[in-house]
Every structure is written in C-alpha cells, then in structure tokens.
Design an enzyme around this catalytic site. Structure first.
Site, PDB file in Angstrom:
ATOM      1  CD  GLU A 171      76.312  68.014  73.598  1.00 42.97           C
ATOM      2  OE1 GLU A 171      75.080  68.110  73.546  1.00 42.97           O
ATOM      3  OE2 GLU A 171      76.956  68.308  74.624  1.00 42.97           O
ATOM      4  CG  HIS A 203      66.082  70.535  51.374  1.00 42.72           C
ATOM      5  ND1 HIS A 203      65.384  70.337  50.207  1.00 42.72           N
ATOM      6  CD2 HIS A 203      67.013  69.554  51.430  1.00 42.72           C
ATOM      7  CE1 HIS A 203      65.855  69.266  49.591  1.00 42.72           C
ATOM      8  NE2 HIS A 203      66.852  68.779  50.313  1.00 42.72           N
ATOM      9  CE  LYS A 223      76.229  69.105  85.415  1.00 43.83           C
ATOM     10  NZ  LYS A 223      76.682  69.055  84.009  1.00 43.83           N
ATOM     11  CE  LYS A 282      77.758  71.485  76.122  1.00 46.59           C
ATOM     12  NZ  LYS A 282      77.069  70.235  76.190  1.00 46.59           N
ATOM     13  CG  ASN A 341      65.613  72.388  96.327  1.00 50.26           C
ATOM     14  OD1 ASN A 341      65.691  73.554  96.683  1.00 50.26           O
ATOM     15  ND2 ASN A 341      66.655  71.582  96.221  1.00 50.26           N
ATOM     16  N   GLY A 342      61.566  72.465  94.334  1.00 52.92           N
ATOM     17  CA  GLY A 342      60.411  71.865  93.668  1.00 52.92           C
ATOM     18  C   GLY A 342      59.327  72.898  93.436  1.00 52.92           C
ATOM     19  CD  GLU A 347      75.066  74.041  77.537  1.00 61.03           C
ATOM     20  OE1 GLU A 347      74.195  74.044  78.401  1.00 61.03           O
ATOM     21  OE2 GLU A 347      75.633  72.990  77.160  1.00 61.03           O
ATOM     22  CB  CYS A 373      66.326  75.293  94.457  1.00 55.19           C
ATOM     23  SG  CYS A 373      65.193  76.363  93.604  1.00 55.19           S
ATOM     24  NE  ARG A 378      71.356  71.440  92.795  1.00 57.16           N
ATOM     25  CZ  ARG A 378      70.832  70.256  92.559  1.00 57.16           C
ATOM     26  NH1 ARG A 378      71.608  69.212  92.439  1.00 57.16           N
ATOM     27  NH2 ARG A 378      69.534  70.099  92.444  1.00 57.16           N
ATOM     28  CD1 TRP A 381      68.230  78.886  88.148  1.00 53.72           C
ATOM     29  CD2 TRP A 381      66.313  77.817  87.776  1.00 53.72           C
ATOM     30  NE1 TRP A 381      68.066  78.800  86.797  1.00 53.72           N
ATOM     31  CE2 TRP A 381      66.894  78.151  86.542  1.00 53.72           C
ATOM     32  CE3 TRP A 381      65.091  77.140  87.774  1.00 53.72           C
ATOM     33  CZ2 TRP A 381      66.307  77.836  85.324  1.00 53.72           C
ATOM     34  CZ3 TRP A 381      64.508  76.827  86.558  1.00 53.72           C
ATOM     35  CH2 TRP A 381      65.112  77.170  85.354  1.00 53.72           C
TER      36      TRP A 381
END
Ligand code: AGP
Length: 609
Positions: A482, A505, A604, A486, A99-100, A489, A2, A27, A75
C-alpha cells in the site's frame, strides 16, 4: 471516472450543473461539457478539454441560459480526450450524457450509419444518442424513444437525455452505472453521485439496475427493468455530518489522512460492548452464517485489495479460518473450485468498482454460502446486492489516493476476523485484548500523526529519485504494498514492494545509493529476521528509511534514517504503520509538484472494466 449531473427547474440551471461538475472533479476526468435547452427551444452546448474551470470560462463568455440541462465530466475510454469526444453528444434536438461502456457500439454504429446518421466522435456514447433519435422519429416522445433504445444496448450505462421539443423534461436510465435522483421542491435533479447535488437537496432516490426515470419540475416517475411503474424510497442524507470541504487543509488527501483517528473511532462506535465485538452489526443473519463458515474468499481492487491481504493474515492467524484473496479482475476470468461453506467477502470504498461488483455477481452463481461487503457507501450497488455488509464510517473520501478508507477497512476487517474467530480458534481473552487494542488505536494514530514534521524532512531524500523499494514481513508486507502504491500514484515515482525475505531472490540487484529502501519494523516476532534483511541492503550501499517501534533497537547511522512510532500490539500494527507511509508519499508529491488529489490518468471510482 465520468460524472453526470442533470437538472429540470424553474430557474437557471447552468450554475447548478457547474457546481455539480466541480463536486465530481475528484473522480478524475479529462474533459467537461454542458447542454441546456434555451428559451427559444434550441439545444445549446459547450465543451472543453481539461478542467471544469475551462468550461466555466467558456460559459462566462458564452452563457447557457435555460431551465433544463445536462452536464458531464468525461474520462476517456473510446477516443482521445477532445471536444468532439466530450459529452453531451447531440443528435438533432437531443443532448445526451453517458457513463459506462456500450459493448455493441460497433454494430450499432454500422446500423445507424446505414440509416444516414453521421458520426462526429469516436465514442461509443454517440451511438446511443443517434439510436434514441432514430426511435424518436416514430415515437415523437422522449421517454418512449429511450425505452426502445435501451433494449438494443449491450454493456453498462448511466445516461441522461433531454430533447428541445420537450423542454421541461429529462429522461435517464441506469444499467451497471449508478444514477441518483435529487428530489427538490418544484425542481428535480439527477447525478451519478449524490455528492454532486448536495448544494440543492438532501433527499435522494437511488435508481436500481434496469430502471428508467422521467424527471420533470413537479414530479418524477420510475419504471423498473420490466417496464412496470415503480416507487423507490426517498433517502435523506445528513449534509452536515458528511462535510466534503477541504477545510483549512491544502489538499483533500492531507485532510483525509488527519481525519483517521476520528473516523476509526466512528467505525468502532456502537460495535464494541464490554470487551466484545457485536457480530449483529453485520446483519441479523450474521451469526448463523458465521457459525457454518469454514473458509473465506476475499475479492477487491487496488488499495481495497491490500486491505484484503492484511485481513488474510488476521483471518488465518487469529480466527484460524483458511482465507484466499484475489484481485477482482483476475477472479472474474479464472476457473476454480468453490469449497463448501465459503464466505465471499468484497471490499470497496465506493461500492461501485466494476470488477468487484461483477465478481460479486459471478460469485452468487457459483455456490458460495453467503456474501459480505465491507464498504464505505451505504447506498452503493455492492452493499445493496450483498447478503451481509459492514460499513466503514470514513465519510466521503475525495482524494483519489485512498487513505482513511483503507484504515477503516482494516478496522472493519478486524471486527469480521473476531466475529468469525469465535466459532473457530479465538478465545474470550484474545477477543478482549483485540477490543482493548482497537479502543487505544485513535490515540496512537494522533501520536503517529505528530511525527509529520520528521516525515516531511525525510521526504526530501525521495524527491529526486526515480525508484523506491518498500519492505515488510508478515501482515506488514501488504502495508508495504500500500505504501508503494501511494508513492506511485501521487508522486509518479516507480515503487515496488516485497516481503523482505524475498530481497535476495532478485530485487537486491537493484539496490545502490540511488535506491531508497523503506522498511516497516514493528517490534514483532519477525523483527530480527527483518533486521538481517536490512543489513543486506546496507552492505550494498542502499539508503534505508525505517519506520520502527521505539523499542526495536535501531539507531540512526549514515545510510539509515529512522522514525520511531509508539509501541502497538502486533495485531493492530498494520493499521498504525500505514499512516507514516501516507504522509511520506504526500510530502514527496508536494515536493514534486504533482496534482495530489487528482493524479494524472487515475479516477476515484473505476466503474468500467
Ligand atoms: C488507491 O489509492 C486507489 N484509489 C485505487 O487503487 C482504489 O483503491 C481501487 O480503484 C478500488 O476502489 P474501491 O475501493 O472503490 O473499490
């Protein structure tokens, strides 16, 4: 996650608020809204599900004139993305953005319902605005009502609220979620991130935990957690140096990938001298602390966690110091023993990631010898609450997928490794070799980025696939992690990473002609072992895509696609080999037509648990 923008001015504010929301789009969010106090004293509000552009269209047909307002990108956490759940939330003449997460929202909802309040949304936020309304009835004063309301809140909030009967005022409060005041001339602003206010000011005041502020056109006042009036320093931010434009690039992510040689140079600037690393860059107490460190605990999330995983190989292998790495959300809720003289290291691009911040706060109660933050945002909570910090100089990273933040974190962590190693296993010659390698890195990055056309061609083999495997050995394993993150996402292709030796394995069972297998193959001491692992893939008809050192002795063949990178020392290799994996994901995402800079469901900066 948010975003909040607010303004109290002597001019129309809706365009300022809208621009602020656009600047916060990176974000991640799923709805947007704005409320403005009109000339007639009404509290007008518009909300839309989807992009800020939807809200903009609504404002074009139904403008919100007025000089005081708040706006928000949401969000969803409590309740689906919808207009009724979007902020601002209203109660009588009050409009509030938040926010929160309010943890005791159910208890408050029951209490307020019993008092006659009717809830229209499924959000935790709506309890706050009704609670303030309830206190306003006795107080007849917005500031006083907010001060009473926050005493009843449990959880995290950054909030801003306006009341139509006090049209030249905005009140905001912070606990666990960042808020900044943008200081203007005859006008003042607030936002959850200073980036939202760059178009109106370059002077900012960062609120601290527990602060409440009253914002008017000509002044602002702040009270600290104990309700004592307080002053906070005004910080000037250089807007030119930190351009947040896309420039000529199609996406922020691509721009940020290409910025890496420059920002790596900037992260090194002023930190190396005559073949040595200046430990003082981490704070005046750094050397005293490092002298007595006998182990390191790293905690981070996502990409920053992968940087920590690479650092473990360096800190143990180069510095000779035992090192553990853990994702913050696990570290917080696990019982363990803290060894004496352990340095607690957090890594975060934003410095506001809820789990990482909570882990730091927990660590402070557990007897670690000191804390050090590797972070990209100087004014962040993580930096302010750590004993030592080492800034990455990546500049604003707008793309949700982290790129330049990761490589600058690696550079910073290598500096930390050397600073620690001096008191353990590292000698002067080794330090000089590392410094030389770091000096040469930006040029090697340029050469690697020049491979972009070949990587773009390679990406075509991935666009119709549903899965991919990423393999590496040693410090290249976290680089493979990483690379897989990438691809997941931004292209939504399921990707997994493995240390190459683990293949037989279990994951080898997945390998067939529909499973692209990406391998990272610098010319290091594990190369021959990696080659044996890759033969296991070829023998099962797997399609190999190998990023190798040009002297590694691979030759392209059916089922084996190669891209050769310039030669680089083993220590620096994880930083350089990250670049082609970023480009590969980017081009696959372009072919798949996804929203590269704002991938679905992601934010973000993850400021909630
Ligand atoms: C990676 O591309 C993501 N943006 C995500 O994993 C990110 O690294 C994570 O959320 C941690 O963020 P931080 O570095 O700001 O703490």
């Amino acid at each position: 996650m948010c975003g909040i923008v607010g303004a109290v001015a002597q001019r129309e504010v809706s365009a300022i608020l809208l621009e602020g929301l656009h600047r916060l789009e990176y974000r991640g969010y799923d709805s947007a809204g704005m409320a403005v106090i009109s000339e007639s004293g009404a509290n007008d509000c518009r909300k839309r599900v989807g992009k800020v552009a939807e809200l903009q269209r609504a404002l074009e047909s139904q403008p919100l004139p007025g000089h005081t307002g708040v706006a928000h990108t949401r969000w969803a956490t409590h309740g689906e993305p919808s207009e009724r759940n979007a902020h601002p939330h209203l109660s009588g003449k009050l409009s509030l953005v938040h926010n929160g997460i309010i943890e005791n929202h159910e208890t408050l909802r029951k209490k307020l319902t019993a008092l006659g309040y009717q809830f229209v949304s499924a959000t935790d936020t709506e309890t706050i605005v009704h609670l303030i309304h309830h206190h306003y009835k006795q107080q007849r004063n917005l500031l006083g009502a907010v001060k009473l309301a926050v005493q009843e809140l449990e959880g995290a909030y950054g909030m801003a609220v306006i009341h139509a009967d006090e049209p030249d005022k905005l009140v905001c409060a912070r606990e666990g979620s960042p808020l900044v005041i943008g200081v203007g001339i005859g006008e003042n602003f607030i936002a959850s991130d200073q980036l939202a206010l760059r178009q109106v000011t370059d002077r900012f005041v960062y609120l601290e935990e527990g602060d409440i502020a009253e914002i008017c056109t000509g002044h602002y006042r702040i009270w600290d957690i104990n309700d004592v009036p307080t002053q906070r320093e005004i910080q000037r931010i250089d807007t030119v140096a930190e351009s947040a434009d896309k420039g000529s690039y199609r996406h922020y992510m691509l721009k940020e990938i290409y910025e890496q040689p420059h920002v790596v140079k900037r992260t090194l600037s002023g930190r190396l001298s005559g073949g040595k690393i200046l430990a003082e860059i981490m704070g005046s107490k750094a050397n005293d602390i490092f002298k007595s460190v006998s182990s390191v605990q790293i905690v981070a999330c996502g990409t920053s966690y992968h940087a920590g995983m690479v650092a473990k190989y360096w800190i143990e292998g180069i510095a000779g110091v035992p090192c553990r790495v853990e994702v913050a959300s696990e570290f917080r809720y696990r019982k363990f023993k803290v060894q004496d003289n352990t340095l607690f290291v957090t890594i975060s691009q934003s410095g506001e990631t809820a789990d990482t911040l909570a882990a730091l706060r927990l660590a402070k109660t557990l007897g670690y010898s000191a804390s050090l933050a590797v972070c990209n945002v100087a004014q962040s909570s993580l930096v302010r609450e750590s004993d030592l910090y080492l800034m990455t100089e990546a500049g604003p990273e707008i793309g949700v997928a982290s790129t330049k933040a990761f490589t600058t974190q690696l550079v910073a962590l290598l500096l930390l490794t050397v600073a620690l190693g001096r008191y353990h296993d590292l000698d002067e010659q080794q330090e000089a070799n590392i410094v030389q390698g770091l000096h040469g890195l930006p040029e090697l990055m340029h050469e690697t980025l020049a491979l972009d056309p070949a990587i773009k061609l390679m990406s075509e083999a991935f666009a119709d696939k549903h899965h991919a495997l990423f393999l590496g050995r040693g410090a290249q394993w976290p680089v493979a992690m990483e690379g897989a993150l990438k691809l997941k996402e931004i292209s939504y292709i399921h990707a997994e990473s493995y240390p190459a030796g683990e293949l037989k394995h279990g994951p080898l069972a997945l390998v067939d002609s529909n499973m692209p297998v990406v391998a990272i193959a610098p010319n290091d001491e594990l190369l021959e072992k990696l080659k044996s692992n890759l033969q296991e893939v070829q023998a099962r008809g797997g399609q190999l895509f190998v990023f190798c050192d040009k002297s590694a002795g691979f030759s392209a063949a059916p089922g084996l696609d190669l891209i050769a990178l310039p030669h680089v020392s083993d220590i620096i290799a994880p930083i350089l080999y990250t670049l082609p994996l970023q480009l590969l994901s980017y081009h696959v995402a372009i072919l798949k037509g996804t929203d590269v800079d704002q991938p679905r469901n992601l934010a973000k900066s993850v400021t909630v648990e």
